[in-house]
Design a protein around this motif. Structure first.
Motif, short mmCIF file in Angstrom:
data_model
loop_
_atom_site.label_atom_id
_atom_site.label_comp_id
_atom_site.label_asym_id
_atom_site.label_seq_id
_atom_site.Cartn_x
_atom_site.Cartn_y
_atom_site.Cartn_z
N LYS A 1 34.29 50.05 77.32
CA LYS A 1 35.14 51.22 77.48
C LYS A 1 36.49 50.88 76.87
N VAL A 2 36.97 51.73 75.97
CA VAL A 2 38.17 51.44 75.19
C VAL A 2 39.28 52.42 75.57
N TYR A 3 40.44 51.86 75.93
CA TYR A 3 41.63 52.66 76.23
C TYR A 3 42.63 52.49 75.09
N MET A 4 43.07 53.60 74.51
CA MET A 4 43.99 53.56 73.38
C MET A 4 45.43 53.74 73.83
N PHE A 5 46.29 52.81 73.42
CA PHE A 5 47.72 52.85 73.70
C PHE A 5 48.48 52.85 72.38
N GLY A 6 49.73 53.28 72.41
CA GLY A 6 50.56 53.24 71.22
C GLY A 6 51.94 53.79 71.48
N ARG A 7 52.77 53.81 70.43
CA ARG A 7 54.14 54.28 70.56
C ARG A 7 54.28 55.77 70.33
N ASN A 8 53.30 56.36 69.64
CA ASN A 8 53.40 57.76 69.25
C ASN A 8 52.26 58.56 69.91
N SER B 1 46.60 60.74 70.24
CA SER B 1 45.70 61.88 70.41
C SER B 1 44.79 62.07 69.20
N VAL B 2 45.37 61.97 68.00
CA VAL B 2 44.57 62.12 66.78
C VAL B 2 43.50 61.03 66.72
N CYS B 3 43.90 59.80 67.04
CA CYS B 3 42.98 58.67 66.97
C CYS B 3 41.84 58.81 67.98
N VAL B 4 42.17 59.12 69.22
CA VAL B 4 41.16 59.24 70.27
C VAL B 4 40.18 60.36 69.96
N GLU B 5 40.70 61.52 69.58
CA GLU B 5 39.82 62.66 69.34
C GLU B 5 38.95 62.44 68.10
N ALA B 6 39.49 61.78 67.09
CA ALA B 6 38.69 61.47 65.90
C ALA B 6 37.56 60.50 66.24
N LEU B 7 37.88 59.46 67.01
CA LEU B 7 36.86 58.48 67.39
C LEU B 7 35.78 59.10 68.27
N VAL C 1 49.84 46.23 65.80
CA VAL C 1 50.94 47.02 65.23
C VAL C 1 51.82 46.08 64.41
N SER C 2 52.64 46.65 63.54
CA SER C 2 53.47 45.84 62.65
C SER C 2 54.81 45.47 63.28
N SER C 3 55.11 45.99 64.48
CA SER C 3 56.38 45.70 65.14
C SER C 3 56.27 44.47 66.04
#
Length: 317
Positions: free
Chosen positions: A128-135, A140-146, A172-174
Motif C-alpha cells: 500500500k503506497v501513500y504519496m506525500f509531497g510539497r505541492n 493529486s495528479v500523481c495519485v489519480e494518474a497512478l 525530491v531534489s531539495s
C-alpha cells in the motif's frame, strides 16, 4: 572494452563534474556529469576514440547527451539513470522486507519521475503506497494518474498525518525536506530510504536511529547487475539473430514476430534457422494446414530442405 558513462541533471548547480568510477561489465569506467553542450563537445574532443559512451538519453536543461553523442564517431549506447535509480530503490526495499511486500505500507515523498515509477512498482508488489509531497496539486495528479494505470487502485493513497507506514522513501531534489514530524507516521522498525540523497534532516536521522528505525542513503550500485544486463544485451543482442526478413531458396522468409505478407514463410529464427513455422496469412496469423495451397506446401518443403542442408553443412556432415 572501455566505457565512459555520461549523465546529466535537472539541477542548475554544475556544468561538469567527475563522479566516482562505475564498474561496467567488470571494467572500471569513468563517470561524468555534463549539463551543457559546450562542455560535452570539449569533453568528447579529448576522449579516446575506442571508448564506448553510455549516455543519459533524457533531455535536461535543453541538452540530450545521447542525441549529441550520436553525431560523433563514437559507439554510443543510451541509458536512463532515473530508471536504474528506481530499480535500486525497489531492490533496497525488497532486501529489507525479505522480498515480501504483502501487507506492507510505504510512504513515498515526491511526485516526479522516479517517485511515480516506484509507487507503481510497489503497488504491483501488493504494497500500500501513500504519496506525500510539497505541492498538493501535483500529489493529486500523481495519485489519480497512478490509480488509472495500476491493477490495484486501492493501493495508491493520499498520504497524511494519520498514515502509518513500514517504510519511508524520499525522491525530491531539495535538501532536508523530511523533518522530525515524519517520525510520527512510522511503524516500529521502519526502513527510511533517502533516495534524493540529502532529503532527510539531521534531526530526523538522529531521532530515527534512536527509535531503532533503519536509515539508508540509496546506493545505485544495487542496480548494477540490471545495468550490466542491459548494456550486454545492446552490445550482444541474441535477438538480432532471431528477428528479420530474408530469402531462402528463392522464398521470402520472416522471423522474430515480423508479420509476413500472405504466402510468406515463417521460420523460427533468421540466422541459422532450424525449422519452418508455417505460412503467413497476411493479417498477423499462420494459415491452417487445410488452408494451404499446393504451391504453399511446395514452398514449405523447399525452405525446410534448404534449412536442413545448411545445418548439415555447418556440422560437417
Amino acid at each position: 572494452m572501455k566505457f565512459t558513462v555520461l549523465s546529466t541533471t535537472a539541477k542548475h548547480n554544475t556544468e561538469f563534474l567527475q563522479l566516482p568510477d562505475r564498474i561496467i561489465l567488470s571494467n572500471q569506467s569513468s563517470n561524468f556529469l555534463i549539463s551543457s553542450k559546450m562542455k560535452l563537445d570539449e569533453f568528447l574532443s579529448g576522449l579516446d576514440k575506442d571508448e564506448i559512451i553510455i549516455a543519459d538519453c533524457e533531455s535536461k536543461q535543453g541538452v540530450s547527451l545521447y542525441n549529441e553523442a550520436l553525431d560523433t564517431s563514437f559507439t554510443v549506447l543510451d541509458y536512463k539513470p532515473n530508471d536504474l535509480t528506481m530499480e535500486a530503490a525497489d531492490l533496497a526495499i525488497l532486501n529489507y522486507f525479505k522480498r515480501d511486500l504483502r501487507g506492507k505500507s510505504i510512504a513515498i515523498y515526491g511526485t516526479g519521475n522516479i517517485a511515480s515509477k516506484l509507487a507503481l512498482r510497489l503497488s504491483e508488489r501488493s504494497a500500500k503506497v501513500y504519496m506525500f509531497g510539497r505541492n498538493p496539486k501535483k500529489i493529486s495528479v500523481c495519485v489519480e494518474a497512478l490509480k488509472q494505470i495500476t491493477f490495484e487502485p486501492d493501493l495508491i493513497c493520499y498520504g497524511d498525518s494519520d498514515s502509518r507506514v513500514d517504510c519511508l522513501v524520499s525522491f525530491v531534489s531539495s535538501e532536508k525536506v523530511i523533518g522530525k514530524s515524519y517520525l510520527e507516521i512510522l511503524n516500529d522498525n521502519a526502513l527510511c530510504l533517502d533516495g534524493g540523497i540529502g532529503n532527510f534532516s539531521k534531526g530526523f536521522i538522529k531521532r530515527a536511529l534512536e527509535s531503532n528505525h533503519e536509515v539508508r542513503r540509496l546506493d545505485v550500485r544495487q542496480s548494477q547487475e540490471i545495468m550490466d544486463g542491459y548494456i550486454n544485451s545492446r552490445l550482444n543482442s541474441e535477438f538480432d539473430n532471431i528477428i528479420g526478413t530474408d530469402t531462402i531458396n528463392g522464398e521470402i522468409v520472416v522471423a522474430g514476430g515480423i508479420m509476413g505478407r500472405d504466402g510468406e514463410i515463417i521460420i523460427d529464427r533468421i540466422s541459422k534457422p532450424t525449422r519452418v513455422i508455417g505460412v503467413a496469412n497476411g493479417i498477423g496469423g499462420v494459415k491452417n494446414d487445410s488452408e494451404l495451397s499446393d504451391e504453399e506446401k511446395e514452398k514449405i518443403k523447399n525452405v525446410q530442405e534448404a534449412i536442413e542442408q545448411s545445418f548439415k553443412k555447418s556440422v560437417g556432415r
